[in-house]
Write a protein that holds these residues in place. Sequence first.
Motif, mmCIF file in Angstrom:
data_model
loop_
_atom_site.group_PDB
_atom_site.id
_atom_site.type_symbol
_atom_site.label_atom_id
_atom_site.label_comp_id
_atom_site.label_asym_id
_atom_site.label_seq_id
_atom_site.Cartn_x
_atom_site.Cartn_y
_atom_site.Cartn_z
ATOM 1 N N ALA A 79 -36.525 5.947 -34.579
ATOM 2 C CA ALA A 79 -36.735 4.792 -35.457
ATOM 3 C C ALA A 79 -37.649 5.188 -36.603
ATOM 4 O O ALA A 79 -38.438 4.392 -37.095
ATOM 5 C CB ALA A 79 -37.335 3.626 -34.676
ATOM 6 N N ALA A 80 -37.557 6.459 -37.002
ATOM 7 C CA ALA A 80 -38.372 6.969 -38.095
ATOM 8 C C ALA A 80 -37.662 6.745 -39.426
ATOM 9 O O ALA A 80 -36.548 6.233 -39.476
ATOM 10 C CB ALA A 80 -38.658 8.457 -37.869
ATOM 11 N N HIS A 81 -38.305 7.179 -40.505
ATOM 12 C CA HIS A 81 -37.741 6.974 -41.836
ATOM 13 C C HIS A 81 -36.797 8.123 -42.201
ATOM 14 O O HIS A 81 -36.863 8.684 -43.287
ATOM 15 C CB HIS A 81 -38.871 6.860 -42.861
ATOM 16 N N ASP A 82 -35.936 8.489 -41.276
ATOM 17 C CA ASP A 82 -34.883 9.447 -41.597
ATOM 18 C C ASP A 82 -33.544 8.822 -41.236
ATOM 19 O O ASP A 82 -33.484 7.726 -40.675
ATOM 20 C CB ASP A 82 -35.096 10.777 -40.869
ATOM 21 N N LEU A 83 -32.469 9.513 -41.567
ATOM 22 C CA LEU A 83 -31.165 8.874 -41.418
ATOM 23 C C LEU A 83 -30.573 8.982 -40.025
ATOM 24 O O LEU A 83 -29.559 8.359 -39.733
ATOM 25 C CB LEU A 83 -30.179 9.452 -42.439
ATOM 26 N N VAL A 84 -31.192 9.745 -39.112
ATOM 27 C CA VAL A 84 -30.539 10.055 -37.841
ATOM 28 C C VAL A 84 -30.431 8.832 -36.941
ATOM 29 O O VAL A 84 -29.345 8.408 -36.554
ATOM 30 C CB VAL A 84 -31.260 11.200 -37.113
ATOM 31 N N GLY A 85 -31.563 8.229 -36.580
ATOM 32 C CA GLY A 85 -31.545 7.057 -35.714
ATOM 33 C C GLY A 85 -31.058 7.374 -34.315
ATOM 34 O O GLY A 85 -31.096 8.522 -33.864
ATOM 35 N N CYS A 86 -30.611 6.357 -33.598
ATOM 36 C CA CYS A 86 -30.098 6.537 -32.241
ATOM 37 C C CYS A 86 -28.716 7.191 -32.300
ATOM 38 O O CYS A 86 -27.867 6.788 -33.077
ATOM 39 C CB CYS A 86 -30.007 5.189 -31.522
ATOM 40 N N GLN A 87 -28.506 8.192 -31.434
ATOM 41 C CA GLN A 87 -27.254 8.933 -31.395
ATOM 42 C C GLN A 87 -26.782 9.069 -29.948
ATOM 43 O O GLN A 87 -27.452 8.624 -29.016
ATOM 44 C CB GLN A 87 -27.442 10.323 -32.014
ATOM 45 N N VAL A 127 -26.755 -12.418 -44.835
ATOM 46 C CA VAL A 127 -27.736 -11.785 -45.714
ATOM 47 C C VAL A 127 -28.018 -10.365 -45.215
ATOM 48 O O VAL A 127 -28.303 -10.166 -44.027
ATOM 49 C CB VAL A 127 -29.046 -12.595 -45.760
ATOM 50 N N ARG A 128 -27.969 -9.403 -46.132
ATOM 51 C CA ARG A 128 -28.308 -8.020 -45.799
ATOM 52 C C ARG A 128 -29.814 -7.850 -45.981
ATOM 53 O O ARG A 128 -30.321 -7.899 -47.103
ATOM 54 C CB ARG A 128 -27.548 -7.053 -46.693
ATOM 55 N N MET A 129 -30.522 -7.658 -44.877
ATOM 56 C CA MET A 129 -31.975 -7.557 -44.916
ATOM 57 C C MET A 129 -32.402 -6.123 -44.628
ATOM 58 O O MET A 129 -31.902 -5.483 -43.713
ATOM 59 C CB MET A 129 -32.605 -8.521 -43.910
ATOM 60 N N LYS A 130 -33.339 -5.655 -45.412
ATOM 61 C CA LYS A 130 -33.804 -4.278 -45.315
ATOM 62 C C LYS A 130 -35.206 -4.240 -44.720
ATOM 63 O O LYS A 130 -36.086 -5.003 -45.130
ATOM 64 C CB LYS A 130 -33.810 -3.629 -46.695
ATOM 65 N N ARG A 131 -35.409 -3.352 -43.745
ATOM 66 C CA ARG A 131 -36.736 -3.191 -43.163
ATOM 67 C C ARG A 131 -37.668 -2.529 -44.174
ATOM 68 O O ARG A 131 -37.334 -1.519 -44.784
ATOM 69 C CB ARG A 131 -36.663 -2.326 -41.896
ATOM 70 N N VAL A 167 -32.990 1.358 -43.062
ATOM 71 C CA VAL A 167 -32.559 0.547 -41.932
ATOM 72 C C VAL A 167 -32.276 -0.865 -42.426
ATOM 73 O O VAL A 167 -33.172 -1.560 -42.904
ATOM 74 C CB VAL A 167 -33.637 0.523 -40.827
ATOM 75 N N GLU A 168 -31.021 -1.270 -42.348
ATOM 76 C CA GLU A 168 -30.614 -2.598 -42.780
ATOM 77 C C GLU A 168 -29.949 -3.345 -41.632
ATOM 78 O O GLU A 168 -29.391 -2.730 -40.726
ATOM 79 C CB GLU A 168 -29.636 -2.501 -43.956
ATOM 80 N N HIS A 169 -30.002 -4.661 -41.689
ATOM 81 C CA HIS A 169 -29.315 -5.471 -40.693
ATOM 82 C C HIS A 169 -28.785 -6.738 -41.370
ATOM 83 O O HIS A 169 -29.360 -7.224 -42.347
ATOM 84 C CB HIS A 169 -30.230 -5.817 -39.510
#
Length: 582
Positions: A487-495, A116-120, A7-9
């Motif tokens: 919001a778990a540590h997988d790639l799916v996220g909100c869909q 800045v690209r910030m990573k959780r 997860v990056e922002h």
Amino acid sequence: MLVYGDVEHIESAAAVRASISSLMVACIEMQPSRQRHETLVRTFILTGELVQGLADQEFASKGADDLSELQEAGAKLLLMQARAIMQSWRNGFAGILSFPEDWAAELESLDSAEPVRMKRAEGYAFYALYPESYIEAGSISNLTPKTVVIGIRSIGTGLAALVSAALGAKPAYSLRPTGHPFERQLHVTPALSKRILAEPETHFAIVDEGPGLSGSSFGCVGDWLQANGVASGRLHFFPSHAGEPGPHASAPHRTRWRDRPRHVVSFDDLFVEAQHPEHRLHTWAADVVGVSGSSWRDLSGGAWRAARYRDPSLWPPSYMQMEKRKFLMEAEGGAWHVKFAGLCGSDVDKARRGSLLSEAGFIPKIVGTCYGFIVDEWLDGTALETSGPKRRHIVDHLGRYLGFRARHLPARNGGASIQKLREMAVFNVGEAAGPDTAEKLRRVIGTPERLSGRLRRVDTDNRLHPWEWLTTATGRIMKTDALDHNAAHDLVGCQDIAWDVAGACVEFQLSSKERDHLADLVGREADCDLRDDVLRYFEACYLGFQIGLWSQAKASVDGAETERIESTIKRYLDRLPELVGP
């Protein structure tokens, strides 16, 4: 298997600095309390994300880790904050809090003209990794203030500052291993190498979370130090757990990992079995609920199943490493579920959204939060798959629940693109069922871009399995874990809500008639597009994700758990022919 996602922002450095400054001032002005300590930790984590994001920018421009005034300022500020966390923790959250006068100047140095690209940080967000554990690990290591401390990549930048604080050492260095995840390598300029290796006869502390599947990040830093004249006997590792690296670790790395000291203080040592009551999670949760004399039971790592199923033969599978820490607290008059939800305010945000679902009657009542954990009511009930509600009743309830989420809970974070979902599904199915089936799936999915204008991300549930539901004594169907699977540590996220509709169809093995009824209920409630091509696309991606997830889980278990997971994988594979043809 393609399962995990970062997860990056993108942020403005100035805006992040302003937030950090406000938080530090708030810490100074707040009365001594656990709440002040939580704010201090939140400030520290945010600072670490900014410092690491700026360091990544410099690395990208130079192609190597180098001496940097910006990074030195960041390391000094993190060390200031780490010392304050240590002071607050060791004083039981009491005492006056202060920072050196130059903290504002060091903060102003953290600047960039570019976003800045910030990573959780994964450990803080998903795995109940707390800064205090590295303070305690440093304290019991018997290392001296002369120790050179090196933090790895993102989260290691801040964790190294905590170890430096505990040792009384100088500000830590930050290094960025790159390359294949199982074969990381370092790129360090001569100037920085000379600074780090100025005293090769001292001890070196290598700090990060993990190790993961290969431990190659820890390993390559050790390799680099030894290649530059540091004796293996002077290396010390500060990981987040006491276990071995995963199955992809090289033999030399595995041997060194076993031979060298690993300084670890676990979550349980820190918060569950702590000597001082003010440090116990049990005490904090009891304060939130307003009870005393309560009992405490660990439900982590699949242990929750014993509380829901009388017969172990009915237990569903558990991916234990991916489960968040959770506990059952019982006292006269009630019982409560205490589950990790993430640091940096994630617990408060999730509890706020959970209150909407609770007020609508879909999940248990949210009671409150305490330092990264959410406390909600524990309901007595029977697992849905063993309680036997009528199918029509289940489908109607699913429709109301998913329709409510789609209408009232907008997406709070991003998620994988539809192109990435397609890539993941085809890859995972190819690994598990062979290239022919993967090619059939690719054709069924088609071109994802055709759906782009028809989809809308919402706060999806992402976990519709029957074992996630229970039926209460009054006959109500309740969702037991509804707040953070997107919001778990997988790639799916909100869909799009179609992801959940497809998931419900798979998990409850709905007939085509039941699927159409569910899609109609959700579509009318949320005014969304759930036509057949959309659902087929998401069902294909859903099956690919679940096959990959559980195939990965299988590698870390044995015995009865292996059988449960194999049965689950087979259920997904057996559904594929319905979608792609024989």
